[in-house]
Design a protein around this motif. Sequence first.
Motif, PDB file in Angstrom:
ATOM      1  N   GLU A   1       0.825  -1.214   0.000  1.00 14.92           N
ATOM      2  CA  GLU A   1       0.000   0.000   0.000  1.00 14.92           C
ATOM      3  C   GLU A   1       0.854   1.256   0.000  1.00 14.92           C
ATOM      4  OE1 GLU A   1      -2.785   0.035   3.228  1.00 14.92           O
ATOM      5  OE2 GLU A   1      -4.080   1.519   2.250  1.00 14.92           O
ATOM      6  N   VAL A   2       0.428   2.245  -0.746  1.00 17.38           N
ATOM      7  CA  VAL A   2       1.068   3.556  -0.786  1.00 17.38           C
ATOM      8  C   VAL A   2      -0.020   4.606  -0.573  1.00 17.38           C
ATOM      9  CG1 VAL A   2       2.390   5.236  -2.133  1.00 17.38           C
ATOM     10  CG2 VAL A   2       2.854   2.776  -2.391  1.00 17.38           C
ATOM     11  N   LYS A   3       0.226   5.484   0.379  1.00 16.24           N
ATOM     12  CA  LYS A   3      -0.713   6.578   0.622  1.00 16.24           C
ATOM     13  C   LYS A   3       0.041   7.897   0.643  1.00 16.24           C
ATOM     14  CE  LYS A   3      -4.387   4.243   3.208  1.00 16.24           C
ATOM     15  NZ  LYS A   3      -5.189   4.259   4.467  1.00 16.24           N
ATOM     16  N   LYS A   4      -0.632   8.943   0.206  1.00 15.27           N
ATOM     17  CA  LYS A   4       0.013  10.260   0.177  1.00 15.27           C
ATOM     18  C   LYS A   4      -0.824  11.273   0.932  1.00 15.27           C
ATOM     19  CE  LYS A   4       2.707   9.769  -4.029  1.00 15.27           C
ATOM     20  NZ  LYS A   4       3.216  10.414  -5.256  1.00 15.27           N
ATOM     21  N   GLN A   5      -0.110  12.155   1.627  1.00 18.99           N
ATOM     22  CA  GLN A   5      -0.724  13.311   2.264  1.00 18.99           C
ATOM     23  C   GLN A   5       0.159  14.493   1.888  1.00 18.99           C
ATOM     24  OE1 GLN A   5      -0.825  12.642   6.506  1.00 18.99           O
ATOM     25  NE2 GLN A   5      -2.607  11.310   6.421  1.00 18.99           N
ATOM     26  N   LYS A   6      -0.255  15.218   0.871  1.00 19.22           N
ATOM     27  CA  LYS A   6       0.503  16.372   0.393  1.00 19.22           C
ATOM     28  C   LYS A   6       1.953  15.956   0.103  1.00 19.22           C
ATOM     29  CE  LYS A   6      -2.449  19.711   2.713  1.00 19.22           C
ATOM     30  NZ  LYS A   6      -2.560  20.819   3.680  1.00 19.22           N
ATOM     31  N   ARG A   7       2.919  16.429   0.857  1.00 19.99           N
ATOM     32  CA  ARG A   7       4.329  16.115   0.580  1.00 19.99           C
ATOM     33  C   ARG A   7       4.790  14.835   1.275  1.00 19.99           C
ATOM     34  NH1 ARG A   7       7.213  19.051   3.158  1.00 19.99           N
ATOM     35  NH2 ARG A   7       5.639  20.146   4.417  1.00 19.99           N
ATOM     36  N   LEU A   8       3.904  14.175   2.004  1.00 19.72           N
ATOM     37  CA  LEU A   8       4.254  12.952   2.730  1.00 19.72           C
ATOM     38  C   LEU A   8       3.758  11.731   1.951  1.00 19.72           C
ATOM     39  CD1 LEU A   8       4.429  15.203   4.952  1.00 19.72           C
ATOM     40  CD2 LEU A   8       3.595  13.483   6.561  1.00 19.72           C
ATOM     41  N   THR A   9       4.663  10.751   1.786  1.00 20.38           N
ATOM     42  CA  THR A   9       4.304   9.502   1.130  1.00 20.38           C
ATOM     43  C   THR A   9       4.624   8.348   2.074  1.00 20.38           C
ATOM     44  OG1 THR A   9       4.825  10.402  -1.061  1.00 20.38           O
ATOM     45  CG2 THR A   9       4.678   8.002  -0.859  1.00 20.38           C
ATOM     46  N   PHE A  10       3.635   7.523   2.296  1.00 15.95           N
ATOM     47  CA  PHE A  10       3.753   6.383   3.206  1.00 15.95           C
ATOM     48  C   PHE A  10       3.664   5.102   2.377  1.00 15.95           C
ATOM     49  CE2 PHE A  10       2.975   8.914   7.021  1.00 15.95           C
ATOM     50  CZ  PHE A  10       2.294  10.005   6.505  1.00 15.95           C
ATOM     51  N   GLN A  11       4.575   4.155   2.692  1.00 13.34           N
ATOM     52  CA  GLN A  11       4.551   2.883   1.973  1.00 13.34           C
ATOM     53  C   GLN A  11       4.564   1.723   2.960  1.00 13.34           C
ATOM     54  OE1 GLN A  11       7.838   2.771  -0.797  1.00 13.34           O
ATOM     55  NE2 GLN A  11       6.683   3.905  -2.332  1.00 13.34           N
ATOM     56  N   PHE A  12       3.875   0.666   2.585  1.00  8.12           N
ATOM     57  CA  PHE A  12       3.885  -0.588   3.337  1.00  8.12           C
ATOM     58  C   PHE A  12       4.468  -1.641   2.427  1.00  8.12           C
ATOM     59  CE2 PHE A  12       3.298  -3.089   6.784  1.00  8.12           C
ATOM     60  CZ  PHE A  12       2.055  -3.569   7.134  1.00  8.12           C
ATOM     61  N   GLY A  13       5.468  -2.374   2.907  1.00  8.50           N
ATOM     62  CA  GLY A  13       6.166  -3.330   2.070  1.00  8.50           C
ATOM     63  C   GLY A  13       5.287  -4.473   1.592  1.00  8.50           C
ATOM     64  N   GLU A  14       5.732  -5.102   0.514  1.00  6.91           N
ATOM     65  CA  GLU A  14       4.965  -6.217  -0.056  1.00  6.91           C
ATOM     66  C   GLU A  14       4.814  -7.357   0.942  1.00  6.91           C
ATOM     67  OE1 GLU A  14       4.069  -4.562  -3.804  1.00  6.91           O
ATOM     68  OE2 GLU A  14       3.416  -6.429  -2.877  1.00  6.91           O
ATOM     69  N   ALA A  15       5.857  -7.587   1.719  1.00  5.83           N
ATOM     70  CA  ALA A  15       5.820  -8.668   2.706  1.00  5.83           C
ATOM     71  C   ALA A  15       5.188  -8.227   4.027  1.00  5.83           C
ATOM     72  CB  ALA A  15       7.227  -9.188   2.960  1.00  5.83           C
ATOM     73  N   LYS A  16       4.787  -6.983   4.109  1.00  4.45           N
ATOM     74  CA  LYS A  16       4.185  -6.409   5.315  1.00  4.45           C
ATOM     75  C   LYS A  16       5.117  -6.557   6.523  1.00  4.45           C
ATOM     76  CE  LYS A  16      -0.292  -6.568   5.844  1.00  4.45           C
ATOM     77  NZ  LYS A  16      -1.690  -7.030   6.035  1.00  4.45           N
ATOM     78  N   LYS A  17       6.402  -6.347   6.254  1.00  3.98           N
ATOM     79  CA  LYS A  17       7.374  -6.374   7.349  1.00  3.98           C
ATOM     80  C   LYS A  17       8.103  -5.043   7.482  1.00  3.98           C
ATOM     81  CE  LYS A  17       8.397 -11.322   7.494  1.00  3.98           C
ATOM     82  NZ  LYS A  17       9.466 -12.361   7.442  1.00  3.98           N
ATOM     83  N   ASN A  18       7.866  -4.130   6.574  1.00  2.19           N
ATOM     84  CA  ASN A  18       8.543  -2.855   6.660  1.00  2.19           C
ATOM     85  C   ASN A  18       7.668  -1.758   6.090  1.00  2.19           C
ATOM     86  OD1 ASN A  18       9.260  -2.565   3.677  1.00  2.19           O
ATOM     87  ND2 ASN A  18      10.153  -4.541   4.216  1.00  2.19           N
TER      88      ASN A  18
END
Lengths: 117, 111
Positions: B54-71
């Motif tokens: 998953e990738v989510k954005k809030q203006k200049r912030l980008t959050f990512q969740f790894g494919e393996a859900k470990k990072n």
Amino acid sequence: DVKVTQSSRYLVKRTGEKVFLECVQDMDHENMFWYRQDPGLGLRLIYFSYDVKMKEKGDIPEGYSVSREKKERFSLILESASTNQTSMYLCASSRGAYGGDSGNTIYFGEGSWLTVV
Amino acid sequence: GQQVMQIPQYQHVQEGEDFTTYCNSSTTLSNIQWYKQRPGGHPVFLIQLVKSGEVKKQKRLTFQFGEAKKNSSLHITATQTTDVGTYFCAAASGGSYIPTFGRGTSLIVHP
């Protein structure tokens, strides 16, 4: 907006004193938490409660106890304060039942700075 | 309990530079949350990630969740002085609703 209110913002206590830190939340949350925050150590969970009169130890419960007599109120008690308990204490709450929906947003109070001399 | 490693502990940047903090777990996570604590303030919820990749954005912030859900990572583009603070990840696994917090990354932005 959820409001978590901690009764004391700054306290100075003497070694050996009994200390009460009070916390109240106004959103009918089931879960309440007490954390301790120290530089470089992040947020460490002391105790949490998922219901009235229920409590569970967190990662660092030694030297602390808690009380939850009403749903909205969660108290942290230092039976005999020591200098190594000088820290910032954060109360928090979240909705949800134990074992239920994980990942509930945690709402924090503004923190209580405790100095033990 | 579950261990969540967050790096770096501190990051100094010039205003306008990018910033990234990383959160890693040895176990598969059910979700991860990110919080921001301004100096002298308390942690405030930013976002929650649940799905693999998953990738989510809030203006200049980008959050990512790894494919393996470990990072997971939080990336800030073109930092501003208002971004100053400590960023915490909080990860939950299994059936637990009690997340474990990383130690946080303190961001210092030099004007």
